[in-house]
Design an enzyme around this catalytic site. Structure first.
Site, PDB file in Angstrom:
ATOM      1  N   GLU A  40       8.130  13.924   2.608  1.00  0.00           N
ATOM      2  CA  GLU A  40       6.744  13.655   2.202  1.00  0.00           C
ATOM      3  C   GLU A  40       5.773  14.065   3.315  1.00  0.00           C
ATOM      4  O   GLU A  40       4.818  14.810   3.079  1.00  0.00           O
ATOM      5  CB  GLU A  40       6.557  12.163   1.867  1.00  0.00           C
TER       6      GLU A  40
ATOM      7  N   HIS B 298       2.750  14.654 -28.540  1.00  0.00           N
ATOM      8  CA  HIS B 298       2.694  16.091 -28.258  1.00  0.00           C
ATOM      9  C   HIS B 298       1.254  16.503 -27.996  1.00  0.00           C
ATOM     10  O   HIS B 298       0.364  16.060 -28.718  1.00  0.00           O
ATOM     11  CB  HIS B 298       3.234  16.862 -29.468  1.00  0.00           C
TER      12      HIS B 298
HETATM   13  P1  FAD Z   1       6.449  -4.806   5.581  1.00  0.00           P
HETATM   14  O1  FAD Z   1       5.582  -4.069   4.659  1.00  0.00           O
HETATM   15  O2  FAD Z   1       6.954  -4.116   6.791  1.00  0.00           O
HETATM   16  O3  FAD Z   1       5.634  -6.120   5.992  1.00  0.00           O
HETATM   17  C1  FAD Z   1       6.067  -7.018   6.938  1.00  0.00           C
HETATM   18  C2  FAD Z   1       4.859  -7.613   7.624  1.00  0.00           C
HETATM   19  O4  FAD Z   1       5.282  -8.708   8.413  1.00  0.00           O
HETATM   20  C3  FAD Z   1       4.145  -6.664   8.571  1.00  0.00           C
HETATM   21  O5  FAD Z   1       2.802  -6.520   8.232  1.00  0.00           O
HETATM   22  C4  FAD Z   1       4.312  -7.291   9.946  1.00  0.00           C
HETATM   23  O6  FAD Z   1       3.157  -7.140  10.764  1.00  0.00           O
HETATM   24  C5  FAD Z   1       4.510  -8.748   9.598  1.00  0.00           C
HETATM   25  N1  FAD Z   1       5.262  -9.497  10.588  1.00  0.00           N
HETATM   26  C6  FAD Z   1       6.454  -9.170  11.161  1.00  0.00           C
HETATM   27  N2  FAD Z   1       6.857 -10.146  12.000  1.00  0.00           N
HETATM   28  C7  FAD Z   1       5.901 -11.094  11.959  1.00  0.00           C
HETATM   29  C8  FAD Z   1       5.759 -12.351  12.602  1.00  0.00           C
HETATM   30  N3  FAD Z   1       6.692 -12.829  13.429  1.00  0.00           N
HETATM   31  N4  FAD Z   1       4.652 -13.073  12.350  1.00  0.00           N
HETATM   32  C9  FAD Z   1       3.704 -12.610  11.485  1.00  0.00           C
HETATM   33  N5  FAD Z   1       3.794 -11.446  10.854  1.00  0.00           N
HETATM   34  C10 FAD Z   1       4.883 -10.705  11.087  1.00  0.00           C
HETATM   35  N6  FAD Z   1       7.962   2.283  -0.535  1.00  0.00           N
HETATM   36  C11 FAD Z   1       7.730   2.558  -1.835  1.00  0.00           C
HETATM   37  O7  FAD Z   1       8.198   1.830  -2.697  1.00  0.00           O
HETATM   38  N7  FAD Z   1       6.960   3.633  -2.204  1.00  0.00           N
HETATM   39  C12 FAD Z   1       6.423   4.474  -1.295  1.00  0.00           C
HETATM   40  O8  FAD Z   1       5.742   5.419  -1.655  1.00  0.00           O
HETATM   41  C13 FAD Z   1       6.666   4.214   0.075  1.00  0.00           C
HETATM   42  N8  FAD Z   1       6.138   5.017   1.014  1.00  0.00           N
HETATM   43  C14 FAD Z   1       6.364   4.736   2.336  1.00  0.00           C
HETATM   44  C15 FAD Z   1       5.840   5.600   3.273  1.00  0.00           C
HETATM   45  C16 FAD Z   1       6.044   5.367   4.614  1.00  0.00           C
HETATM   46  C17 FAD Z   1       5.465   6.310   5.636  1.00  0.00           C
HETATM   47  C18 FAD Z   1       6.792   4.221   5.022  1.00  0.00           C
HETATM   48  C19 FAD Z   1       7.014   3.934   6.481  1.00  0.00           C
HETATM   49  C20 FAD Z   1       7.325   3.366   4.085  1.00  0.00           C
HETATM   50  C21 FAD Z   1       7.125   3.618   2.730  1.00  0.00           C
HETATM   51  N9  FAD Z   1       7.665   2.792   1.739  1.00  0.00           N
HETATM   52  C22 FAD Z   1       7.453   3.079   0.424  1.00  0.00           C
HETATM   53  C23 FAD Z   1       8.464   1.592   2.074  1.00  0.00           C
HETATM   54  C24 FAD Z   1       7.594   0.320   1.999  1.00  0.00           C
HETATM   55  O9  FAD Z   1       6.502   0.461   2.863  1.00  0.00           O
HETATM   56  C25 FAD Z   1       8.411  -0.909   2.375  1.00  0.00           C
HETATM   57  O10 FAD Z   1       9.571  -0.984   1.579  1.00  0.00           O
HETATM   58  C26 FAD Z   1       7.592  -2.182   2.181  1.00  0.00           C
HETATM   59  O11 FAD Z   1       6.450  -2.151   2.976  1.00  0.00           O
HETATM   60  C27 FAD Z   1       8.429  -3.417   2.511  1.00  0.00           C
HETATM   61  O12 FAD Z   1       7.654  -4.563   2.418  1.00  0.00           O
HETATM   62  P2  FAD Z   1       7.948  -5.851   3.331  1.00  0.00           P
HETATM   63  O13 FAD Z   1       6.894  -6.826   2.979  1.00  0.00           O
HETATM   64  O14 FAD Z   1       9.366  -6.227   3.219  1.00  0.00           O
HETATM   65  O15 FAD Z   1       7.744  -5.365   4.835  1.00  0.00           O
HETATM   66  P1  NAD Z   2      16.005   7.918   4.882  1.00  0.00           P
HETATM   67  O1  NAD Z   2      17.174   7.030   5.064  1.00  0.00           O
HETATM   68  O2  NAD Z   2      15.467   8.164   3.522  1.00  0.00           O
HETATM   69  O3  NAD Z   2      16.336   9.351   5.473  1.00  0.00           O
HETATM   70  C1  NAD Z   2      16.730   9.550   6.790  1.00  0.00           C
HETATM   71  C2  NAD Z   2      17.403  10.900   6.888  1.00  0.00           C
HETATM   72  O4  NAD Z   2      17.629  11.189   8.258  1.00  0.00           O
HETATM   73  C3  NAD Z   2      18.772  10.933   6.197  1.00  0.00           C
HETATM   74  O5  NAD Z   2      18.832  12.059   5.357  1.00  0.00           O
HETATM   75  C4  NAD Z   2      19.750  11.004   7.357  1.00  0.00           C
HETATM   76  O6  NAD Z   2      20.920  11.735   7.036  1.00  0.00           O
HETATM   77  C5  NAD Z   2      18.927  11.725   8.400  1.00  0.00           C
HETATM   78  N1  NAD Z   2      19.346  11.466   9.781  1.00  0.00           N
HETATM   79  C6  NAD Z   2      19.729  10.290  10.332  1.00  0.00           C
HETATM   80  N2  NAD Z   2      20.018  10.449  11.635  1.00  0.00           N
HETATM   81  C7  NAD Z   2      19.804  11.765  11.927  1.00  0.00           C
HETATM   82  C8  NAD Z   2      19.910  12.550  13.101  1.00  0.00           C
HETATM   83  N3  NAD Z   2      20.303  12.009  14.239  1.00  0.00           N
HETATM   84  N4  NAD Z   2      19.599  13.860  13.021  1.00  0.00           N
HETATM   85  C9  NAD Z   2      19.194  14.412  11.846  1.00  0.00           C
HETATM   86  N5  NAD Z   2      19.077  13.718  10.705  1.00  0.00           N
HETATM   87  C10 NAD Z   2      19.370  12.415  10.739  1.00  0.00           C
HETATM   88  O7  NAD Z   2      14.888   7.318   5.861  1.00  0.00           O
HETATM   89  P2  NAD Z   2      13.340   7.676   6.040  1.00  0.00           P
HETATM   90  O8  NAD Z   2      13.001   8.952   5.391  1.00  0.00           O
HETATM   91  O9  NAD Z   2      13.067   7.483   7.481  1.00  0.00           O
HETATM   92  O10 NAD Z   2      12.666   6.507   5.224  1.00  0.00           O
HETATM   93  C11 NAD Z   2      12.849   5.141   5.603  1.00  0.00           C
HETATM   94  C12 NAD Z   2      12.717   4.213   4.443  1.00  0.00           C
HETATM   95  O11 NAD Z   2      11.395   4.203   3.943  1.00  0.00           O
HETATM   96  C13 NAD Z   2      13.633   4.587   3.297  1.00  0.00           C
HETATM   97  O12 NAD Z   2      14.389   3.458   2.958  1.00  0.00           O
HETATM   98  C14 NAD Z   2      12.726   4.978   2.189  1.00  0.00           C
HETATM   99  O13 NAD Z   2      13.210   4.511   0.947  1.00  0.00           O
HETATM  100  C15 NAD Z   2      11.406   4.309   2.541  1.00  0.00           C
HETATM  101  N6  NAD Z   2      10.339   5.185   2.063  1.00  0.00           N
HETATM  102  C16 NAD Z   2      10.147   5.325   0.720  1.00  0.00           C
HETATM  103  C17 NAD Z   2       9.208   6.203   0.255  1.00  0.00           C
HETATM  104  C18 NAD Z   2       9.022   6.359  -1.208  1.00  0.00           C
HETATM  105  O14 NAD Z   2       9.487   5.519  -1.941  1.00  0.00           O
HETATM  106  N7  NAD Z   2       8.327   7.393  -1.679  1.00  0.00           N
HETATM  107  C19 NAD Z   2       8.452   6.953   1.122  1.00  0.00           C
HETATM  108  C20 NAD Z   2       8.682   6.815   2.475  1.00  0.00           C
HETATM  109  C21 NAD Z   2       9.619   5.918   2.919  1.00  0.00           C
END
Ligand code: FAD
Ligand code: NAD
Length: 471
Positions: free
Chosen positions: A191, A450
């Site tokens: 992405e 469609h």
């Molecule tokens: P988090 O969202 O990580 O929230 C945890 C929160 O707890 C944080 O705000 C943190 O500050 C807080 N916290 C931690 N410890 C403490 C503490 N001790 N006291 C108070 N607060 C604390 N998922 C999708 O489904 N679709 C997507 O398109 C998608 N895109 C993503 C793109 C990126 C770049 C990344 C990094 C992730 C993406 N994900 C996506 C994954 C998604 O963001 C996570 O699965 C989701 O945020 C998980 O929710 P959570 O509440 O478990 O954790």
């Molecule tokens: P990922 O697990 O999807 O992919 C990591 C990739 O890195 C794998 O293909 C793995 O084989 C490779 N890898 C691991 N170690 C390596 C190394 N040493 N050298 C080269 N390649 C290596 O993890 P991510 O892309 O970092 O995403 C993290 C999490 O965030 C995932 O669980 C994903 O589901 C979530 N996420 C979801 C979305 C979405 O739903 N659209 C978007 C962003 C992130």
């Protein structure tokens, strides 16, 4: 200190898992507090994950399309220029609108929002280092841990979020790097690699395994999206491992070699994105103080009702088992609160969709072919290409296909895999079908409007038990 009021539920973490649980608990009439330390609600997803990345994906796609794919549509445009500052502002506006919206929902549902970092004092008490200084204590009959995850660092490469970035830095670069290396060809790598490639970077993805897409993606679909992204300009080095990195000079140097050992080479980049996965975040939480354990991957151990071995402490979202997805966290949040208030909850882990928001998008739900083969399940396959779909043709956007995997005997749908325009919306129908135990014939005999892309979904289903009409 004044004696703390006891809440029915104290939630640590205001990400998707935590904030949804807080709202649900408020709706159920519980006295609830949610502790969040980042300064805004919504966690990784809203602040630095799903939302900002989708804003950049959409706007970079439009920019790229205006450059490369409008003349043939009868639209002549003049000079197209990138205004990266404005693109980042548009992203920030989406993020702040949504995070503030959750604060409003907290007020509406009587959730107390405590700004600060929480840590366990004992099994019912959480001490909070308040963001604005000082500290406080909150007691809960029940406690929900929802502290999320963080990027897994690459050993030996120090993250500065400028030259060597995780997704946190990759959504906030201030200029387009000339060359970008992405370590890890999973969802984040593809992405964010797409975003910067569209904006003009030369992007090379280095992936340890023989396929891109990360865990879960069907192998045929993974090959297909790799071809498409390569056509768009991204380069791929599969079966390749990064052995070393050096960011001490002007750019970054990355040493790579074949995964099974072989000739080494050094790659140069202006920016390196480290996207090798995420790991649970429980730092500073004081789990040891109350005797809670994590497994070898750092996940807090729970039972099927999200309970730790201390039954009134539950855990949901990225910091425990299952796919790290926002909608998975959301389902768990509702179920965990329902277990608390009604003694039952429900999450069907076999029907959690996954979407990769590249163009075309990739989306799937249920099992893929590799998994079915491994399990020795007898299955049949049906598919339909978007080249034969009328709406995709009028949209001049025909790359991809819909693919069904169904039980060879019963025709029950086992998995749906889509690569194509709007796959992320279309997979909802596959998820519903799976949730209701539908057969491909159930879908094939359902009328689809469609001309829509969803007719490709219907015809792929038809092709599984009979034949598609238009292909
Ligand atoms: P988090 O969202 O990580 O929230 C945890 C929160 O707890 C944080 O705000 C943190 O500050 C807080 N916290 C931690 N410890 C403490 C503490 N001790 N006291 C108070 N607060 C604390 N998922 C999708 O489904 N679709 C997507 O398109 C998608 N895109 C993503 C793109 C990126 C770049 C990344 C990094 C992730 C993406 N994900 C996506 C994954 C998604 O963001 C996570 O699965 C989701 O945020 C998980 O929710 P959570 O509440 O478990 O954790
Ligand atoms: P990922 O697990 O999807 O992919 C990591 C990739 O890195 C794998 O293909 C793995 O084989 C490779 N890898 C691991 N170690 C390596 C190394 N040493 N050298 C080269 N390649 C290596 O993890 P991510 O892309 O970092 O995403 C993290 C999490 O965030 C995932 O669980 C994903 O589901 C979530 N996420 C979801 C979305 C979405 O739903 N659209 C978007 C962003 C992130």
């Amino acid at each position: 200190a004044t004696p703390a009021e006891e809440k029915d539920l104290v939630i640590i973490g205001g990400g998707v898992a935590g904030y949804v649980a807080a709202i649900k608990a408020g709706q159920e009439g519980l006295k609830v507090a949610c502790i969040e330390k980042r300064g805004s609600l919504g966690g990784t997803c809203l602040n630095v994950g799903c939302i900002p990345s989708k804003s950049l994906l959409e706007n970079s796609r439009i920019y790229h399309q205006i450059q490369h794919d409008v003349k043939n549509r009868g639209i002549d445009v003049g000079d197209v220029k990138l205004n990266l500052t404005q693109m980042m502002k548009a992203k920030d506006t989406s993020v702040s609108g949504l995070t503030k919206g959750i604060e409003f929902l907290f007020k509406k549902n009587n959730v107390e929002y405590i700004k600060g970092a929480g840590r366990f004092e004992d099994q019912n008490t959480v001490a909070v280092d308040l963001t604005d200084g000082g500290n406080s204590v909150v007691r809960g009959k029940n406690i929900l841990i929802a502290t999320g995850s963080e990027a897994t660092p690459f050993p030996g490469l120090e993250i500065d979020e400028k030259k060597v970035v995780t997704s946190n830095g990759a959504i906030a670069l201030t200029e387009v790097p000339k060359k970008m290396i992405v370590i890890g060809g999973g969802i984040i790598g593809l992405e964010m690699g797409s975003v910067w490639s569209r904006l003009g970077s030369e992007v090379t993805v280095v992936e340890f395994l023989g396929a891109i897409g990360g865990p879960g993606m069907d192998a045929e679909i993974a090959k297909s999206i790799q071809k498409t992204l390569a056509k768009q300009g991204m380069k791929f080095m599969l079966n390749t491992k990064v052995t070393n990195g050096d960011a001490s000079g002007e750019g970054v140097k990355i040493d790579v070699e074949a995964a099974k050992g072989g000739k080494a080479q050094t790659l140069d980049a202006d920016v390196v994105l480290c996207a090798i996965g995420r790991r649970p975040y429980t730092q500073g939480l004081g789990l040891d103080k109350i005797g809670l354990e994590t497994d070898s991957k750092g996940r807090i151990v729970i039972d099927s009702e999200y309970r730790t071995k201390i039954p009134h402490i539950r855990v949901i979202g990225d910091c425990t088992f299952g796919p790290m997805l926002a909608h998975k966290a959301e389902e768990e949040a509702v179920a965990a609160v329902e277990y608390l208030t009604k003694s039952y909850g429900h999450v069907n882990y076999n029907a959690i969709p996954a979407v990769m928001y590249t163009h075309p998008e990739v989306a799937w739900v249920g099992q893929n072919e590799q998994e079915l083969k491994e399990e020795g399940v007898k299955y049949k396959v049906g598919s339909f290409p978007f080249t034969a779909n009328s709406r995709a043709k009028t949209n001049l956007d025909t790359e991809g296909m819909v693919k069904f995997l169904a039980d060879a005997e019963t025709d029950r749908i086992l998995g749906v895999h889509i690569i194509g325009p709007n796959a992320g919306e279309m997979i909802a129908e596959g998820t519903l079908a799976l949730e209701y135990g539908a057969s491909t014939e159930d879908v094939g005999r359902t009328s689809h409007a469609h001309p829509t892309l969803s007719e490709a979904f219907k015809e792929a289903a038809m092709s599984t038990y009979a034949k598609a009409i238009h292909y």
